[in-house]
Design a protein around this motif. Sequence first.
Motif, PDB file in Angstrom:
ATOM      1  N   LEU A  15       0.831  -1.207   0.000  1.00 29.83           N
ATOM      2  CA  LEU A  15       0.000   0.000   0.000  1.00 29.83           C
ATOM      3  C   LEU A  15       0.865   1.257   0.000  1.00 29.83           C
ATOM      4  O   LEU A  15       0.513   2.255  -0.624  1.00 29.83           O
ATOM      5  N   ALA A  16       2.005   1.205   0.670  1.00 31.44           N
ATOM      6  CA  ALA A  16       2.921   2.358   0.667  1.00 31.44           C
ATOM      7  C   ALA A  16       3.434   2.609  -0.755  1.00 31.44           C
ATOM      8  O   ALA A  16       3.517   3.766  -1.195  1.00 31.44           O
ATOM      9  N   ARG A  17       3.743   1.533  -1.483  1.00 32.48           N
ATOM     10  CA  ARG A  17       4.182   1.703  -2.876  1.00 32.48           C
ATOM     11  C   ARG A  17       3.044   2.266  -3.728  1.00 32.48           C
ATOM     12  O   ARG A  17       3.262   3.113  -4.595  1.00 32.48           O
ATOM     13  N   ARG A  18       1.831   1.788  -3.478  1.00 32.49           N
ATOM     14  CA  ARG A  18       0.673   2.278  -4.228  1.00 32.49           C
ATOM     15  C   ARG A  18       0.419   3.757  -3.916  1.00 32.49           C
ATOM     16  O   ARG A  18       0.171   4.549  -4.813  1.00 32.49           O
ATOM     17  N   GLU A  19       0.519   4.125  -2.644  1.00 32.31           N
ATOM     18  CA  GLU A  19       0.298   5.517  -2.227  1.00 32.31           C
ATOM     19  C   GLU A  19       1.313   6.469  -2.857  1.00 32.31           C
ATOM     20  O   GLU A  19       1.024   7.636  -3.061  1.00 32.31           O
ATOM     21  N   ALA A  20       2.525   5.964  -3.133  1.00 37.08           N
ATOM     22  CA  ALA A  20       3.597   6.812  -3.661  1.00 37.08           C
ATOM     23  C   ALA A  20       3.393   7.195  -5.125  1.00 37.08           C
ATOM     24  O   ALA A  20       4.066   8.089  -5.631  1.00 37.08           O
ATOM     25  N   LEU A  21       2.468   6.531  -5.809  1.00 38.65           N
ATOM     26  CA  LEU A  21       2.214   6.855  -7.212  1.00 38.65           C
ATOM     27  C   LEU A  21       1.548   8.223  -7.326  1.00 38.65           C
ATOM     28  O   LEU A  21       0.717   8.603  -6.498  1.00 38.65           O
ATOM     29  N   SER A  22       1.887   8.949  -8.380  1.00 37.58           N
ATOM     30  CA  SER A  22       1.271  10.267  -8.609  1.00 37.58           C
ATOM     31  C   SER A  22      -0.129  10.090  -9.203  1.00 37.58           C
ATOM     32  O   SER A  22      -0.470   9.022  -9.726  1.00 37.58           O
ATOM     33  N   ASP A  23      -0.933  11.143  -9.144  1.00 40.02           N
ATOM     34  CA  ASP A  23      -2.267  11.113  -9.746  1.00 40.02           C
ATOM     35  C   ASP A  23      -2.159  10.800 -11.243  1.00 40.02           C
ATOM     36  O   ASP A  23      -2.992  10.074 -11.797  1.00 40.02           O
ATOM     37  N   GLU A  24      -1.128  11.344 -11.895  1.00 35.73           N
ATOM     38  CA  GLU A  24      -0.934  11.109 -13.329  1.00 35.73           C
ATOM     39  C   GLU A  24      -0.634   9.635 -13.591  1.00 35.73           C
ATOM     40  O   GLU A  24      -1.153   9.050 -14.552  1.00 35.73           O
ATOM     41  N   GLN A  25       0.224   9.028 -12.754  1.00 34.80           N
ATOM     42  CA  GLN A  25       0.541   7.607 -12.918  1.00 34.80           C
ATOM     43  C   GLN A  25      -0.711   6.747 -12.708  1.00 34.80           C
ATOM     44  O   GLN A  25      -0.933   5.787 -13.435  1.00 34.80           O
ATOM     45  N   ARG A  26      -1.529   7.109 -11.719  1.00 35.99           N
ATOM     46  CA  ARG A  26      -2.757   6.353 -11.451  1.00 35.99           C
ATOM     47  C   ARG A  26      -3.711   6.422 -12.646  1.00 35.99           C
ATOM     48  O   ARG A  26      -4.259   5.414 -13.077  1.00 35.99           O
ATOM     49  N   ALA A  27      -3.918   7.640 -13.156  1.00 39.44           N
ATOM     50  CA  ALA A  27      -4.845   7.826 -14.281  1.00 39.44           C
ATOM     51  C   ALA A  27      -4.328   7.095 -15.525  1.00 39.44           C
ATOM     52  O   ALA A  27      -5.098   6.436 -16.229  1.00 39.44           O
ATOM     53  N   ALA A  28      -3.021   7.182 -15.779  1.00 37.16           N
ATOM     54  CA  ALA A  28      -2.441   6.514 -16.951  1.00 37.16           C
ATOM     55  C   ALA A  28      -2.588   4.995 -16.823  1.00 37.16           C
ATOM     56  O   ALA A  28      -2.876   4.310 -17.809  1.00 37.16           O
ATOM     57  N   ALA A  29      -2.401   4.460 -15.624  1.00 35.92           N
ATOM     58  CA  ALA A  29      -2.536   3.014 -15.413  1.00 35.92           C
ATOM     59  C   ALA A  29      -3.976   2.567 -15.656  1.00 35.92           C
ATOM     60  O   ALA A  29      -4.219   1.554 -16.316  1.00 35.92           O
ATOM     61  N   ALA A  30      -4.945   3.317 -15.126  1.00 37.79           N
ATOM     62  CA  ALA A  30      -6.361   2.977 -15.322  1.00 37.79           C
ATOM     63  C   ALA A  30      -6.711   3.002 -16.813  1.00 37.79           C
ATOM     64  O   ALA A  30      -7.437   2.130 -17.308  1.00 37.79           O
ATOM     65  N   GLU A  31      -6.193   3.987 -17.532  1.00 40.36           N
ATOM     66  CA  GLU A  31      -6.460   4.084 -18.977  1.00 40.36           C
ATOM     67  C   GLU A  31      -5.784   2.946 -19.740  1.00 40.36           C
ATOM     68  O   GLU A  31      -6.349   2.412 -20.693  1.00 40.36           O
ATOM     69  N   ALA A  32      -4.573   2.551 -19.327  1.00 41.63           N
ATOM     70  CA  ALA A  32      -3.866   1.450 -20.004  1.00 41.63           C
ATOM     71  C   ALA A  32      -4.649   0.149 -19.862  1.00 41.63           C
ATOM     72  O   ALA A  32      -4.774  -0.613 -20.830  1.00 41.63           O
ATOM     73  N   ILE A  33      -5.178  -0.092 -18.676  1.00 40.18           N
ATOM     74  CA  ILE A  33      -5.978  -1.304 -18.461  1.00 40.18           C
ATOM     75  C   ILE A  33      -7.265  -1.237 -19.283  1.00 40.18           C
ATOM     76  O   ILE A  33      -7.664  -2.213 -19.915  1.00 40.18           O
TER      77      ILE A  33
END
Length: 192
Positions: A15-33
């Motif tokens: 969860l600490a690794r997940r929390e460290a992701l930026s909003d941009e990284q999160r949005a890009a990952a959701a779009e990639a999936i």
Amino acid sequence: MSSTPSKGDLRTAALARREALSDEQRAAAAEAIAKRGLPVAIKPGTIVAGYSPIRSEIDPTPLMKNLAAQGAQLALPAITARGKSLIFRAWSPNDRLMLGSLGILEPSPAAAELVPDVMLVPLAAFDRAGHRIGYGAGHYDVTLAHLRKARASVAIGLAFAVQEIKAVPMQPHDVALDYVLTEKHAFDFRSS
């Protein structure tokens, strides 16, 4: 002292690794999936249950919108009680949601109850054997065990690649996933 980390320690680290992701990284990952789609065929009327993301979970909404465009009937979970199976209620991307018992957004109790063919599962950590660590309440393990007694239901974990760990310590009540999708890979565990 045990050299094997506990589920709690593994959860905290992932969860600490997940929390460290930026909003941009999160949005890009959701779009990639969402762009890659599901590794299973979606026919019109296939019931796909997603989830309302909490904390820093990967957002399934872009994927769910694509699935709806392919004819999938969408649903979201509602929590009834700790240790009990989740129920799933019909949902469309424009529907208003309400706060459920744990402060998680859920469809209205008036929405039709559905039994999912495919369930998108949030998680804290996963390994390459299809095992997951959730948040400790066991909602998804109970639900998957219950659903699989009644019908073939496909469980697909959604995660960021940083949530992968070497091995999840398994317990008898834990239920494995069929797939895990990250922004980088689609892992298929059905034959393992």
